[in-house]
Each structure stands twice: as structure tokens, then as C-alpha cells.
Design an enzyme around this catalytic site. Sequence first.
Site, PDB file in Angstrom:
ATOM      1  CD  GLU A   1       2.023  -5.791   8.482  1.00 34.79           C
ATOM      2  OE1 GLU A   1       2.210  -7.028   8.550  1.00 34.79           O
ATOM      3  OE2 GLU A   1       2.792  -5.014   7.883  1.00 34.79           O
TER       4      GLU A   1
ATOM      5  CG  HIS B   1      -0.145  -0.025   2.522  1.00 38.54           C
ATOM      6  ND1 HIS B   1       0.471   1.090   3.060  1.00 38.54           N
ATOM      7  CD2 HIS B   1       0.125  -1.045   3.369  1.00 38.54           C
ATOM      8  CE1 HIS B   1       1.078   0.761   4.187  1.00 38.54           C
ATOM      9  NE2 HIS B   1       0.889  -0.529   4.404  1.00 38.54           N
TER      10      HIS B   1
END
Length: 419
Positions: A299, A226
Site C-alpha cells: 500500500e 485484503h
Amino acid sequence: MPGLPPGAQHGGPEQHQGRRRGRGRPLRGVPAHPDPDARVGPVSAVAGRGGAGRKLIVEADGGSRGNPGPAGYGALVRDALTGEVLAEVAEAIGEATNNVAEYRGLIAGLTAASAIDAAARVEARMDSKLVVEQMSGRWKIKHPDMVPLALRARELAEDLGPVSYTWIPRNRNAHADRLANEAMDAAARGEHWVRKIEETPGEPEPPPAPARPPSSTPVTTVLLRHGETPLSVEKRFAGTSDVPLTADGLAQARAAALALKDRGLDAIVTSPLARCRATAAEVAAVTGLDVRVEDGFREADFGEWEGLTFAEAGKGWPAELKAWLADPEVAPPGGESFAQVSRRVRTALDKVKVRHREQTVLVVSHVTPIKMLVKDALGAPMPSLYRMHLDVAALSSIDWYADGPATLRSFNDVHHLPA
């Protein structure tokens, strides 16, 4: 010899008299194990006939993707004096639990050791506390699926010389772990897969075969981290914190999208967290593809360290941070271990492989999951994560073959980002 248990270095050539020529020779091309971890001590229980054979080390592991799920095991046998690998075996066993696969790995390792030298003294090393403690007689075996497996392992141990069981950290069991993961990959593809490598007596050593490329068309995962977030700018732990992209992060996502416009993507899969979904949305806008959310690519959960810098975590939790860095099974306080992340990332990848055979899939994710995928593609140990640098909005690419090893085609490519 440093690191070996007392007595491992004793015994002369007479121990090997009568052994058939070629049995127990090191495998060609397989390096010796590095020095054992000095912190690891043998578990006390010993089984076997008390023979005076050579000393062998069995390393075994097993696991499943889903527990239960596609399962496999891996095991190898080393010469205790030299560290040379004498045999390897791995097998995909269909759907099973982690514990069943771990026991199957131990059984395979003991069987291989017996084939090399039935009188050998054996130390079985595993990162499964359950199997080590049960085989050592300190923990009861309550689950009915475990009883016949434990009995079979004990029968094999009784036919060998003395057998001891040692728990080792997962990062010291990387070779067996790699074999087990190859087997689990095959199980996830629905294949019955067996790997067995052992030196046979009297065979001349053939010249090494030239490397041949896999014959299948791979599943290609294009991995996009990202864009920038407020926490990444300040180098803070950002796991489950659902932080947005910064203005620069959004620009980075758009730049990545333009670079991917003509990449031939077939699908887009993203972590559920907002920073990844916003990045994926930019790619979807230029490719016209739908975005599918896969929770396994989120994550790591850093627990109490969320939002802190590394220095702040070290100041508040010095012992915990040191333990976390040393052992992938250790989680941050209230968080998730790297071993747990690795397992769910592999499960998410398996879903991608099944759903998108022979396709190119963009996976928008985070530092830890992307590094985990690179580690697995290279067959590297867990500490390799600390030797990789991955920038925000960086692109990487891996080809996953059904009939061969994975290929890392690119890593941390940032050519599309403004200087």
C-alpha cells in the site's frame, strides 16, 4: 479562447495558405483537449526563427520502469486554437533513464510539429521540470547523456517558429503519459515498438475498421483486496501500518479463497504486509499454491497521516491534504506520492508479466495498488482513482495482452461475501 496564452487566438486563414491539403488535420477519433489549467503559465525562454506560422502545442512525456529500465516516450501535437490532435508518436527505446526518455519525447514532438508546419509557433508542454528548465536555459545540463539530446532539441526548435517551454502538472499531461506507458509496456516485453499517427495529405478517410480482438493469450491478474482490518472499519489511513485482519476479515479471506478454488490460478503474489499475507495464505490453503511476496504491491505510505481519519488529516494538514488531492506528484508529509506508487506498481506488474506469461495470477494487495492497475488497464487519468470504490476482500480481474490493449473483466466483485 479561454485558457490559451495571449496571442494564441490571433491570426486568420492567411497563416495557413500554401500548406498542403490534409496536413495538420485533426486525427480521427481523438478528442480535443479540455480547457488548459489556468494555473499553468508559460516558461519565459523562447527559441526559433520568429516565423508567423500557426500556433501548435506539443505535449511530451517519457519514463522508465526502474530508472534505468525499460523505457519509452510519447508525444502529440495539437492545434492551439481548436485543441484538436494533429499527430501522435510513441516509441519503446530499450533500457534508459527517465530523463533520457523525456528528452526523446520532446524531440519526437518537435519533429512532428515541424512536419505539420515548419513555420509554426510552438509551445512545448511537459511535466518534467528538469527538461523545461534546461531547455529554457535556467538550469545547466551537467549529465553527459543529456547534452546531445538537448542540442538536438534546440536544433529542431531553431528550425521552427518561436518555441516556448511550459511546465504542467502530470495530471494535465495524461495523453502523452498514456502513450509513454504503452511504449514502456512494449520495452518491458523486449519489443522494439513504434507508434506514429499523422494525417497524410490528400488521403480519403477510410471507414473505421472493425475492432479485432488480440491474437495472443493474456496474462490474467485476479486482484484481491485484503480482508477487513481494525483501521478499515474506522476508515483510517492504513498504508505501511502492519495491522492484522479482524475476525470478520479472516472470514472474508476464507470466503474469497473458496470462490477462487476452481478459478484455475497458476500463482499467488502478495504484498508484504501482514493483512495481505494472511489473506493470501487462505487462498494458498485451498489451492496448494506457494505464495510469493512482491514489495511493489504494498500500500501507499501515508506518512504522518497513518492511522488518522480523512477529517483528522484535513484538520492537522489542511493545505497539504488539498495539495495531495490536487497533484499526484505531491506526497503526504513523510509519505509517498501516488505518482511514486504508480511507478512501482507498474514495475511489479511487469515482473508478473515476464514471470507468468499466459498464466492466471492472483495478486493480493490494497486499495491504491489495485486502483492503479485498473486505471492503467483503462488508460484513465490519475483522478479516476477518486471515482472508484473498492470493498475489502473484493475481487477484480484484468487481462493484459502482449499485442493489444488490456481488458478489465470485472471490478469490485463481492458476490462471495456474506450479506
